[in-house]
Motif scaffolding. Structure first.
Motif, mmCIF file in Angstrom:
data_model
loop_
_atom_site.group_PDB
_atom_site.id
_atom_site.type_symbol
_atom_site.label_atom_id
_atom_site.label_comp_id
_atom_site.label_asym_id
_atom_site.label_seq_id
_atom_site.Cartn_x
_atom_site.Cartn_y
_atom_site.Cartn_z
ATOM 1 N N MET A 224 -46.515 -3.685 1.451
ATOM 2 C CA MET A 224 -45.194 -4.330 0.682
ATOM 3 C C MET A 224 -45.034 -3.794 -0.442
ATOM 4 N N SER A 225 -45.951 -3.962 -1.897
ATOM 5 C CA SER A 225 -46.136 -3.104 -3.182
ATOM 6 C C SER A 225 -45.811 -2.107 -3.255
ATOM 7 N N LYS A 226 -46.158 -0.939 -2.187
ATOM 8 C CA LYS A 226 -45.437 0.466 -2.366
ATOM 9 C C LYS A 226 -44.324 0.807 -2.169
ATOM 10 N N LEU A 227 -43.333 0.042 -1.394
ATOM 11 C CA LEU A 227 -42.093 0.135 -1.336
ATOM 12 C C LEU A 227 -41.200 -0.571 -2.621
ATOM 13 N N VAL A 228 -41.529 -1.802 -2.990
ATOM 14 C CA VAL A 228 -41.165 -2.775 -3.607
ATOM 15 C C VAL A 228 -41.548 -3.336 -4.232
ATOM 16 N N PRO A 229 -40.488 -4.329 -5.785
ATOM 17 C CA PRO A 229 -41.521 -5.328 -5.760
ATOM 18 C C PRO A 229 -41.909 -6.116 -5.005
ATOM 19 N N LYS B 58 -37.482 5.104 7.114
ATOM 20 C CA LYS B 58 -37.242 6.186 5.981
ATOM 21 C C LYS B 58 -35.997 5.316 4.651
ATOM 22 N N ASN B 59 -36.325 3.565 4.934
ATOM 23 C CA ASN B 59 -35.755 2.701 4.301
ATOM 24 C C ASN B 59 -35.945 2.304 3.558
ATOM 25 N N ASN B 60 -36.105 1.972 2.526
ATOM 26 C CA ASN B 60 -37.492 0.554 1.796
ATOM 27 C C ASN B 60 -37.222 -0.826 1.755
ATOM 28 N N ASP B 61 -35.889 -0.906 1.892
ATOM 29 C CA ASP B 61 -36.029 -2.320 2.224
ATOM 30 C C ASP B 61 -36.489 -2.507 3.299
ATOM 31 N N LEU B 62 -35.608 -1.797 5.168
ATOM 32 C CA LEU B 62 -35.700 -2.489 6.065
ATOM 33 C C LEU B 62 -37.623 -2.315 6.391
ATOM 34 N N LYS C 175 -46.730 6.191 1.988
ATOM 35 C CA LYS C 175 -47.943 5.783 1.147
ATOM 36 C C LYS C 175 -48.104 4.478 2.209
ATOM 37 N N ILE C 176 -47.923 4.089 3.073
ATOM 38 C CA ILE C 176 -48.542 2.639 3.544
ATOM 39 C C ILE C 176 -49.405 2.522 4.869
ATOM 40 N N GLN C 177 -50.614 2.677 5.075
ATOM 41 C CA GLN C 177 -51.347 3.421 6.495
ATOM 42 C C GLN C 177 -51.587 1.711 6.911
ATOM 43 N N VAL C 178 -51.401 1.935 8.692
ATOM 44 C CA VAL C 178 -52.209 1.117 9.603
ATOM 45 C C VAL C 178 -53.453 1.020 10.019
ATOM 46 N N LYS C 179 -54.336 2.020 9.103
ATOM 47 C CA LYS C 179 -55.476 2.890 10.569
ATOM 48 C C LYS C 179 -56.467 1.930 11.064
ATOM 49 N N ALA C 180 -57.044 1.174 9.278
ATOM 50 C CA ALA C 180 -57.796 0.425 9.067
ATOM 51 C C ALA C 180 -57.644 -1.007 10.359
ATOM 52 N N ILE C 181 -56.246 -1.264 10.780
ATOM 53 C CA ILE C 181 -55.402 -1.985 11.456
ATOM 54 C C ILE C 181 -56.024 -1.469 13.205
ATOM 55 N N ILE C 182 -55.268 -0.869 13.376
ATOM 56 C CA ILE C 182 -55.482 -0.088 14.656
ATOM 57 C C ILE C 182 -57.336 -0.517 14.762
#
Length: 210
Positions: free
Chosen positions: A68-73, A14-18, A150-157
């Motif tokens: 990470m680019s989906k959250l911050v530069p 819920k926190n883009n920086d974290l 927007k972040i996904q890790v399905k392929a990694i799983i």
């Protein structure tokens, strides 16, 4: 552990920086894993499974970093230096400490040296890490799905599940008592993971208080 971990990841997402620093930390660990696999390789006796595993770990590091680019530069977190990670000291130490412990364990229980010792340690460490990945990434994805991230890790799983099956097959070839050896290394990994997550939790709490 599962409920606590899910709640912690929920706060992070819920926190883009974290979240960006969490992704960067995972990326760093995947990259470290890829480098350790390569470092354990024999100069000539390298099979397809080892090459595949090293390549996929490196790609996981890339995929996590790129997201990470989906959250911050991305220029806000350009490298794996301490300011750009969560719990940097514990993050750096996690795989290194596990690798050292596994090498000591192999020396104690097997008459191996040089690349044979490195290979045995690689098998045990990688198995423990894949067991952990099979717990961590699905919990992370569950939170991502719930939060409509927007972040996904399905392929990694999917790939980590394949890695675990490959490690079991290699360990069976390595030792008929592979399960007791793998269990011992997993116990060490469990303590290191708990220490890492505890430190991540402290930093998340401190951020929430600011």
């Amino acid at each position: 552990m599962m409920i606590e971990l899910e709640n912690l990841i929920g706060i992070i997402v819920k926190n883009n920086d974290l979240h960006a620093r969490w992704l960067n930390s995972l990326s760093m660990m995947e990259n470290t894993g890829a480098r350790k696999i390569s470092a354990s390789e024999h100069p000539t006796q390298v099979n397809l499974t080892i090459l595949k595993h090293a390549a996929e770990e490196a790609r996981h590091a890339f995929l996590l970093k790129r997201q990470m680019s989906k959250l911050v530069p991305l220029e806000q977190y350009p490298t794996y230096e301490a300011p750009y990670l969560l719990a940097p000291v514990k993050s750096y130490q996690y795989l290194q400490a596990l690798d050292v412990a596994a090498s000591r364990y192999v020396k104690k229980h097997f008459q191996l040296a040089d690349y044979d010792l490195k290979y045995a340690a690689y098998l045990l460490v990688t198995y423990a890490i894949e067991v952990r990945a099979d717990e961590l990434y699905p919990i992370y994805q569950k939170v991502l799905t719930r939060e409509k991230s927007k972040i996904q890790v399905k392929a990694i799983i999917v790939e980590e599940e394949g890695h675990l099956q490959e490690m079991v097959a290699q360990l069976k070839d390595f030792s008929p008592e592979w399960e007791q050896h793998a269990e011992a290394i997993c116990a060490i990994e469990g303590k290191l993971f708990t220490q890492w997550i505890a430190q991540v939790g402290k930093e998340v709490e401190q951020t929430a208080l600011v």
